[in-house]
Design a protein around this motif. Sequence first.
Motif, PDB file in Angstrom:
ATOM      1  N   ARG A 284       0.575  -1.139  -0.016  1.00 37.78           N
ATOM      2  CA  ARG A 284       0.176   0.217   0.421  1.00 37.78           C
ATOM      3  C   ARG A 284       1.079   0.970  -0.272  1.00 37.78           C
ATOM      4  NH1 ARG A 284      -5.396  -1.344   0.915  1.00 37.78           N
ATOM      5  NH2 ARG A 284      -5.736  -1.687  -1.356  1.00 37.78           N
TER       6      ARG A 284
ATOM      7  N   THR B 133       2.803   0.989  -4.246  1.00 38.58           N
ATOM      8  CA  THR B 133       2.116   1.660  -5.139  1.00 38.58           C
ATOM      9  C   THR B 133       1.740   2.289  -5.635  1.00 38.58           C
ATOM     10  OG1 THR B 133      -0.112   0.742  -3.673  1.00 38.58           O
ATOM     11  CG2 THR B 133       1.025  -0.796  -5.750  1.00 38.58           C
ATOM     12  N   PRO B 134       1.217   3.601  -4.799  1.00 39.28           N
ATOM     13  CA  PRO B 134       0.896   4.950  -5.163  1.00 39.28           C
ATOM     14  C   PRO B 134       2.501   5.037  -5.475  1.00 39.28           C
ATOM     15  CG  PRO B 134       0.457   4.750  -2.849  1.00 39.28           C
ATOM     16  CD  PRO B 134       0.899   3.730  -3.309  1.00 39.28           C
TER      17      PRO B 134
ATOM     18  N   PHE C 109       2.390   4.509  -9.885  1.00 38.83           N
ATOM     19  CA  PHE C 109       1.908   5.238 -10.326  1.00 38.83           C
ATOM     20  C   PHE C 109       2.867   6.276 -10.457  1.00 38.83           C
ATOM     21  CE2 PHE C 109      -1.087   2.158  -9.144  1.00 38.83           C
ATOM     22  CZ  PHE C 109      -2.129   1.949  -9.776  1.00 38.83           C
ATOM     23  N   VAL C 110       3.098   7.108 -10.327  1.00 40.33           N
ATOM     24  CA  VAL C 110       3.378   8.431 -10.541  1.00 40.33           C
ATOM     25  C   VAL C 110       4.614   8.192 -11.180  1.00 40.33           C
ATOM     26  CG1 VAL C 110       1.688   9.695  -8.583  1.00 40.33           C
ATOM     27  CG2 VAL C 110       4.321   8.859  -8.019  1.00 40.33           C
TER      28      VAL C 110
ATOM     29  N   PHE D 217      -4.898   8.968 -11.475  1.00 37.69           N
ATOM     30  CA  PHE D 217      -5.177   8.303 -10.214  1.00 37.69           C
ATOM     31  C   PHE D 217      -4.533   8.300  -9.029  1.00 37.69           C
ATOM     32  CE2 PHE D 217      -5.683   4.576  -8.525  1.00 37.69           C
ATOM     33  CZ  PHE D 217      -6.599   3.922  -8.463  1.00 37.69           C
ATOM     34  N   ALA D 218      -3.719   8.132  -9.344  1.00 38.31           N
ATOM     35  CA  ALA D 218      -2.369   8.303  -7.867  1.00 38.31           C
ATOM     36  C   ALA D 218      -3.088   8.927  -6.788  1.00 38.31           C
ATOM     37  CB  ALA D 218      -1.591   8.019  -7.787  1.00 38.31           C
TER      38      ALA D 218
ATOM     39  N   LEU E 242      -5.154   7.803  -4.172  1.00 37.04           N
ATOM     40  CA  LEU E 242      -4.215   6.985  -3.242  1.00 37.04           C
ATOM     41  C   LEU E 242      -3.907   7.875  -2.546  1.00 37.04           C
ATOM     42  CD1 LEU E 242      -2.743   4.674  -5.825  1.00 37.04           C
ATOM     43  CD2 LEU E 242      -4.444   4.168  -4.881  1.00 37.04           C
ATOM     44  N   GLN E 243      -3.993   7.258  -1.257  1.00 36.49           N
ATOM     45  CA  GLN E 243      -3.187   7.396   0.010  1.00 36.49           C
ATOM     46  C   GLN E 243      -1.134   8.341   0.244  1.00 36.49           C
ATOM     47  OE1 GLN E 243      -4.516  10.280   0.936  1.00 36.49           O
ATOM     48  NE2 GLN E 243      -6.579   9.201  -0.064  1.00 36.49           N
TER      49      GLN E 243
ATOM     50  N   ARG F 242     -12.839  -2.815  -3.706  1.00 33.31           N
ATOM     51  CA  ARG F 242     -12.116  -2.730  -2.854  1.00 33.31           C
ATOM     52  C   ARG F 242     -12.931  -3.644  -1.818  1.00 33.31           C
ATOM     53  NH1 ARG F 242      -7.314   0.624  -2.774  1.00 33.31           N
ATOM     54  NH2 ARG F 242      -8.970   2.022  -3.701  1.00 33.31           N
TER      55      ARG F 242
ATOM     56  N   ALA G 293     -10.149  -6.212  -5.016  1.00 31.24           N
ATOM     57  CA  ALA G 293      -9.737  -5.740  -6.216  1.00 31.24           C
ATOM     58  C   ALA G 293      -7.898  -4.819  -5.794  1.00 31.24           C
ATOM     59  CB  ALA G 293     -10.513  -4.853  -6.670  1.00 31.24           C
TER      60      ALA G 293
ATOM     61  N   ASP H 122      -5.165  -2.336  -6.143  1.00 33.93           N
ATOM     62  CA  ASP H 122      -5.155  -0.710  -6.689  1.00 33.93           C
ATOM     63  C   ASP H 122      -5.682  -0.701  -8.659  1.00 33.93           C
ATOM     64  OD1 ASP H 122      -5.342   0.356  -4.085  1.00 33.93           O
ATOM     65  OD2 ASP H 122      -2.890   0.739  -3.945  1.00 33.93           O
ATOM     66  N   PHE H 123      -4.813  -1.255  -8.758  1.00 34.96           N
ATOM     67  CA  PHE H 123      -3.974  -1.726 -10.016  1.00 34.96           C
ATOM     68  C   PHE H 123      -5.777  -1.857 -10.564  1.00 34.96           C
ATOM     69  CE2 PHE H 123      -2.482  -2.713 -14.539  1.00 34.96           C
ATOM     70  CZ  PHE H 123      -2.183  -1.581 -14.890  1.00 34.96           C
TER      71      PHE H 123
ATOM     72  N   PHE I  61      -8.011   1.089 -10.683  1.00 37.86           N
ATOM     73  CA  PHE I  61      -7.696   2.318 -11.813  1.00 37.86           C
ATOM     74  C   PHE I  61      -7.799   1.628 -13.952  1.00 37.86           C
ATOM     75  CE2 PHE I  61      -4.303   2.443 -14.733  1.00 37.86           C
ATOM     76  CZ  PHE I  61      -4.543   4.151 -14.999  1.00 37.86           C
TER      77      PHE I  61
END
Lengths: 303, 279, 347
Positions: A17, A20-21, A24-25, B97-98, B102-103, B175, B179, B181-182, B185
Amino acid sequence: MDAQVEKNNIKHVKKDRHLTPWLFVAPHLIIFAIFFLIPVIFGIYISFTNWDLMGSPKFIGLANYKELLFDNSSVFYEQLRTGLKNTFLFVVISVPFCIIVPLLMALALNVKPKLGKFFQALFYLPSLFAISAVVIIWNLMFNVAYGPINNIFHLKTVWTGTQPYAWIAIVVVTIWWTIGGNMIIYQAALNGISKDYYEAAEIDGATPTQQFFKITLPSIRSQILYTVVMTTIAQFNIYGQPLMLTNGGPDSSTSVLLMYIQQNAFGSGQSIAGIASAMAIILGICIMIVSAIQFVFLRDNSR
Amino acid sequence: MRKNKLGSRIIAFTFLLILAIIWVVPLIWGIVTSFKSEAEFSTIGFKFLPINWVLTNYTELLVNNASTPLFHWFANSMIISVSNTVLVLIVVSLSAFAYDRLQFKGKNALFYFLLATMMFPSVVNIIPLYKIIDLLGWVNTKWAMIVPGAAGVFNIFLVRQFMSNIPISFDEAARMDGASDFTIFRKIILPLTKPVLYVVALFTFTGSWNDFLWPSIVFNDIDKMPITPGLQLLQGMYQSQPTLLMAGAFIAIVPTFILYLFAQKYFLQSMSLSAGVKG
Amino acid sequence: MYTKIPTVVNSGKNIPDLNIVHAERIKQYKDNNMLISYDKYLGDYPEIKASNYVTEAWNIGDLDGKRYSLPLDIHTFQMYYNKDLVKKYAPKALDDNIVTFDEIQAAGEAAKKDKITGLGVTWFKPNFLSLYAQYGGKLTKNGTDVTLDNADGKKTLEKYVAMYKSGITSRDGQDPAQLFQSGKEIFYPEGIWMQNQVKAAKFEWGMINAPQLSSDLSKAVNWSSSHQFVMFKSKDRDAAKTKAIMKFIAWVRTHSQEWAKSGQNPASLAIKDDAAYKKMGQSFLINTPEEQATMKIFDYKYNGFVADSLDKHVGDAIFGKVSIEKTLQTMQKEVQGKIDKDQANKK
């Protein structure tokens, strides 16, 4: 599933967790760093050197800036003054048109007149064209002997060679070429204003003008602020129109700063990239200051 | 009240019609001129429409292209613009998306930092960017135009705004079902984001196709150039043949025009959802 | 455009084995220590020698006793003329193969009433430089500093201003190429490389020396430039590659017909007497040694700065927007300012 494995899994997921963000970036951040951040930092550094694109840059402190800003015997001092003056002049003339014309277009389109879809497509169309294609078309429009403008209105104006016509030509081409984007933004914004406001206002007997200033304008305030700032930045970067329409003339009156920067760094003679870089930084600072002023002014004004 | 509406529609229509004439005349004049013969254009004074419609300007450019590598330019531009658009779509949708869903630590600070850099004018980095492209060995290659364009921030901002209008409950439901994150997305957010991605694709493609200053710096090999700086060369080579130049200009316009026809219907929708911009 | 080559060479990557560059650049590359001399390799190719090439193009590659470049072509800025209009307005102008400014002036005056332009005001740089050289003007006295703002520069601009004022030239905003193409202009100075465009004209046309002050051929100047082969320093170029390069250059020397067909003049004299070549318009410049001597390459080290400045400002003077004095001052200051900067940077 045994409890131990379950626990491990959760741990694993938790760790994931965090990561992963960033995955993505990351692609963007890597490209951003290599092709934007590093060049900007390097560019600032170059402006403090005497780099000629060939050897290694030698640090010369503030010498470039001193020469550009204070040494009135220097040819680069003159270039900066002429270039900045012409760039500012262009911004001041063109930005109001690039805001008001598309706003009027969007307002007119918003009352859903006949052929609205066609008009919208037509006004947006030129912004799809490359500047060199746009200039080919307009150079012929303005042609002294063969152009429709001089022939239809029976003029003998040398549009791209004499003032103030040279500026008029550049501004006309710019408006024709670029207003599509702003028009779409305003259209979208006007679409979003609730009809209730207008009905209520009408019951209160407000005139269309009052409605425009009391309802419409405040409702699309943020879009106006956004387009003013972005359009101003875009027009500060003017280059292709004067290069190909007027070649900076007559008498350097349409030579904008970017033309000097380009010629000093990548012209036909030896490269003078150090001072060209300093010119670019000064232009950059001007743009940021103007953007900041617009931001503060337009924001306060609306409160 | 009815009457009032009708009146404003007539005024609006008239206003738009006048502007439309100003907008359309250069286009029509350009198109018809590209169908005039050079001899007719230069000898028979001013006539708006051709007396004889001819295709010679187009055939000269496209068929007898030994002297003008218009085909090369066109193909180069196609490869560059398509690759750049695909790269931007991937990079932008992932990032947006992130930043929206996302956090992670420093997310907002990072995002605002990126936004602030948008203020920074691109002129500042042209000279050093050239050096970097050179270090990478990318001078005179398509990479010089494909990759740097993906560094932009504006599109991420646009797509993020759009995504923020998609209810968060969609993700939460997925979630619950386990599922990743990807998956969220790809399976949920991406399909719903399509309209704005069309707009991003249009912006990116036209931006890349029309870029002028940068390619005229990184390309000096005529065969490897894209079409926009190529057209300027053409202007130097055929300054006395405006009808031919017009044909060149209109050939260059075709791809962006076709793309626009596809993307047009998503335009307003995406803009109204995204353009709720707060400076 | 050319500033890209230095960076490529400096990074030591992506260097083509052989480059074609403009003659004016060679000094700059040599000064930056970027070129390899051909001296070691020429021994095997005795035919690659001065007497087989146009002298002006050959000499450019000789710097400080070493040979740094070999010539491919020599391309000249000369003048196209409309045969019918010449017959009508200047029947005697071509007798001596030189059209003087006085003859152009007379033809232009005669043609004025028929709304025919005498002379096209074309590319400023070569027009200015060739007239400036005819007046005896030098771009530099000491090899470094520029000399533009002087009596010769003044005479050069005055000549053009006077012609423009008398109404015999194409006007500001008019396209001289278009005027010529449509049969409304008698004389049209342009490069030999524009032949493919002029070919489309519907009338008989010819090619001749650029406008001259005197009808004495030994005093004539035709602005020229030359494409030259150079080898930039590179680790990747081994002996075998160098050999292949030399073979190629030797081959080009004797196979220049294709290059000539595209409108250029090869620097090699191998096809000088070829019948097909002699029919080509541009061959007049190569036919005789006297004519060859008129071609002048302006190889001043800071030619690039001069070129940018001339193209930007000369038009303002000719079309009467800025005074001659101010134009010369501006150009002098602009070019010298850049030179000073470059000199300071090199220290």
